[in-house]
Write an enzyme that holds these catalytic residues in place. Structure first.
Site, short mmCIF file in Angstrom:
data_model
loop_
_atom_site.label_atom_id
_atom_site.label_comp_id
_atom_site.label_asym_id
_atom_site.label_seq_id
_atom_site.Cartn_x
_atom_site.Cartn_y
_atom_site.Cartn_z
N LYS A 57 17.87 27.09 19.75
CA LYS A 57 17.53 25.89 20.52
C LYS A 57 16.16 25.99 21.19
O LYS A 57 15.47 24.99 21.33
CB LYS A 57 18.62 25.61 21.57
CG LYS A 57 19.90 25.11 20.93
CD LYS A 57 20.78 24.36 21.90
CE LYS A 57 21.94 23.73 21.15
NZ LYS A 57 22.92 23.10 22.01
N LYS A 68 24.49 23.63 10.30
CA LYS A 68 25.66 23.05 10.96
C LYS A 68 25.48 21.56 11.22
O LYS A 68 24.38 21.14 11.59
CB LYS A 68 25.84 23.80 12.30
CG LYS A 68 27.13 23.51 13.01
CD LYS A 68 27.18 24.18 14.37
CE LYS A 68 26.35 23.44 15.39
NZ LYS A 68 26.82 23.56 16.78
N LYS A 72 25.28 17.09 16.72
CA LYS A 72 25.01 15.76 17.30
C LYS A 72 23.54 15.57 17.63
O LYS A 72 23.08 14.45 17.76
CB LYS A 72 25.91 15.48 18.51
CG LYS A 72 25.91 16.51 19.61
CD LYS A 72 26.78 16.02 20.76
CE LYS A 72 27.97 16.89 21.02
NZ LYS A 72 27.68 18.24 21.53
N1 AQP Z 1 29.61 21.41 12.83
C1 AQP Z 1 30.65 21.88 13.52
N2 AQP Z 1 31.73 22.37 12.86
C2 AQP Z 1 32.80 22.84 13.55
N3 AQP Z 1 32.86 22.87 14.91
C3 AQP Z 1 31.80 22.40 15.59
N4 AQP Z 1 31.55 22.28 16.90
C4 AQP Z 1 30.34 21.73 17.08
N5 AQP Z 1 29.77 21.47 15.90
C5 AQP Z 1 30.65 21.87 14.94
C6 AQP Z 1 32.47 22.71 17.93
O1 AQP Z 1 32.61 21.64 18.87
C7 AQP Z 1 32.80 22.21 20.16
C8 AQP Z 1 31.86 21.58 21.13
O2 AQP Z 1 30.54 21.93 20.81
P1 AQP Z 1 29.37 21.40 21.75
O3 AQP Z 1 29.14 19.98 21.48
O4 AQP Z 1 29.67 21.73 23.14
O5 AQP Z 1 28.14 22.26 21.35
P2 AQP Z 1 27.55 22.63 19.97
O6 AQP Z 1 28.42 23.63 19.31
O7 AQP Z 1 26.14 23.02 20.24
O8 AQP Z 1 27.65 21.27 19.15
P3 AQP Z 1 26.50 20.39 18.60
O9 AQP Z 1 27.09 19.17 17.97
O10 AQP Z 1 25.60 21.22 17.72
O11 AQP Z 1 25.78 19.94 19.91
P4 AQP Z 1 24.25 19.92 20.23
O12 AQP Z 1 23.62 19.25 19.06
O13 AQP Z 1 24.15 19.11 21.48
O14 AQP Z 1 23.83 21.33 20.41
C9 AQP Z 1 32.63 23.71 20.05
O15 AQP Z 1 33.90 24.32 19.98
C10 AQP Z 1 31.90 23.86 18.75
O16 AQP Z 1 32.16 25.10 18.14
#
Ligand code: AQP
Length: 343
Positions: free
Chosen positions: A119, A202, A205
């Site tokens: 990040k 991955k 969002k």
């Molecule tokens: N692609 C994914 N596949 C499976 N699990 C996922 N999670 C996130 N993306 C995937 C799981 O969702 C939970 C919450 O995650 P988060 O939103 O708090 O943070 P993150 O993992 O950083 O998710 P994003 O979507 O990638 O968010 P941004 O873009 O804001 O950084 C966790 O249990 C995560 O494992």
């Protein structure tokens, strides 16, 4: 080491309201949160708004995303009578315990966190300090409730290992068995849903391309279009899972199908082995629409009454605070803080 027997099973997990939730959040986290609730374990779920601001968030968008994420939890099946649902900033114990953990975790441990490296990117010197100490806050989220089990997607594994290290070091340094050593719960075929544009990345969002993800708010046409345009290769689907090796996009779509249908990739390939994507993609799109459209419709209904969402979150925060506050006070006692204010 497994969790000490003194700790009753308690599930905690959270999602950042840093944008609209995706199919990855749904399959990797939300759907599994509901399964835990249905198993009758005590379940505490949190919209981690303090985590979200480790990267810039427009305040009005953050408010909207927090309520929308709450609507997604409720629409996916979280029952606020059986699970505690709240937003992190409303329970001060998270930030207070995070400070203690800032003094327990070592710089070297945090320097190894791959999510920070991803990040912060090349612009490390300019990254918020909060982004660096994010895992300490995550440890506090979990340990403020003496949670024993944390369902997450694969990407959070390293942070959970750090949570375990923090609990072990705290217990060791103060000669106590105070914090449980948590068990990560990384289960199912969708622990890592990948981008629809690049099967090695991955689904996220915050990906700049909206075509890379399915949002829980997407309508049926948008879902179908995104699946139709998802990157694939020219080969037909194999008959066996081993045939998906080195085909990340094909594997991703098969895994998504299996997770949505509550089946296995083997069963999906039994049905679709030998089919080209021209026939598989429309069936995947139909399945995704069938499963996601009711969630999206319920989210829209819930979002029409934001005051009711705030009421549910506020009620959850009061119940969460009642669990976390006494644990935090015992932690302060262990650390040596004088309790100078009359109770
Ligand atoms: N692609 C994914 N596949 C499976 N699990 C996922 N999670 C996130 N993306 C995937 C799981 O969702 C939970 C919450 O995650 P988060 O939103 O708090 O943070 P993150 O993992 O950083 O998710 P994003 O979507 O990638 O968010 P941004 O873009 O804001 O950084 C966790 O249990 C995560 O494992």
């Amino acid at each position: 080491m497994s969790t000490a027997p003194a700790f009753t099973p308690r599930v905690f997990s959270g999602i950042q309201p840093s944008g609209g939730l995706t199919l990855g959040n749904y399959l990797g986290a939300l759907k599994r949160f509901v399964e835990k609730q249905e198993q009758g374990v005590e379940t505490i779920y949190c919209l981690v708004d303090l985590h979200a601001i480790t990267v810039w968030q427009d305040p009005s968008k953050l408010r909207h995303s927090t309520r929308e994420a709450a609507a997604a939890f409720l629409a996916a099946g979280i029952d606020p009578a059986r699970s505690i649902l709240f937003n992190q900033s409303q329970v001060p114990a998270h930030a207070e315990l995070a400070w203690i953990f800032n003094c327990v975790a070592r710089m070297g441990w945090l320097s190894r966190m791959t999510q920070f490296k991803d990040k912060a990117g090349k612009n490390r010197e300019n990254a918020a300090v909060g982004l660096f100490v994010y895992p300490n806050l995550m440890a506090a989220d979990i340990l403020a409730y003496h949670a024993t089990h944390v369902p997450v997607g694969e990407d959070q594994k390293q942070h959970l290992e750090l949570t375990r290290d923090i609990a072990i070091k705290f217990n060791h340094d103060y000669g106590v068995e105070f914090f449980p050593v948590v068990e990560p719960v990384i289960e199912g075929v969708a622990t890592r849903v990948m981008s629809l544009r690049d099967g090695t990345k991955k689904m996220s969002k915050s990906d700049p391309s909206d075509m890379s993800r399915i949002n829980l708010t997407d309508d049926a046409d948008t879902i179908a279009q995104k699946i139709r345009k998802a990157k694939t290769d020219p080969e037909p689907l194999p008959d066996e899972v081993s045939g998906l090796e080195s085909r990340p996009e094909a594997r991703n779509l098969v895994n998504i199908y299996a997770a949505l249908e509550d089946t296995t990739p083997t069963a999906v390939l039994r049905a679709f082995g030998g089919h080209g994507f021209g026939s598989f993609k429309p069936q995947l799109a139909d399945l995704a629409v069938t499963k996601l459209a009711p969630i999206s419709a319920e989210m829209t209904r819930l979002m029409a009454d934001p005051a009711e969402i705030d009421r549910i979150l506020g009620d959850g925060a009061a119940r969460a605070d009642a669990i976390a506050r006494p644990i935090l006070e015992r932690c302060f006692d262990i650390v040596g803080m004088v309790r100078s204010r009359p109770v």
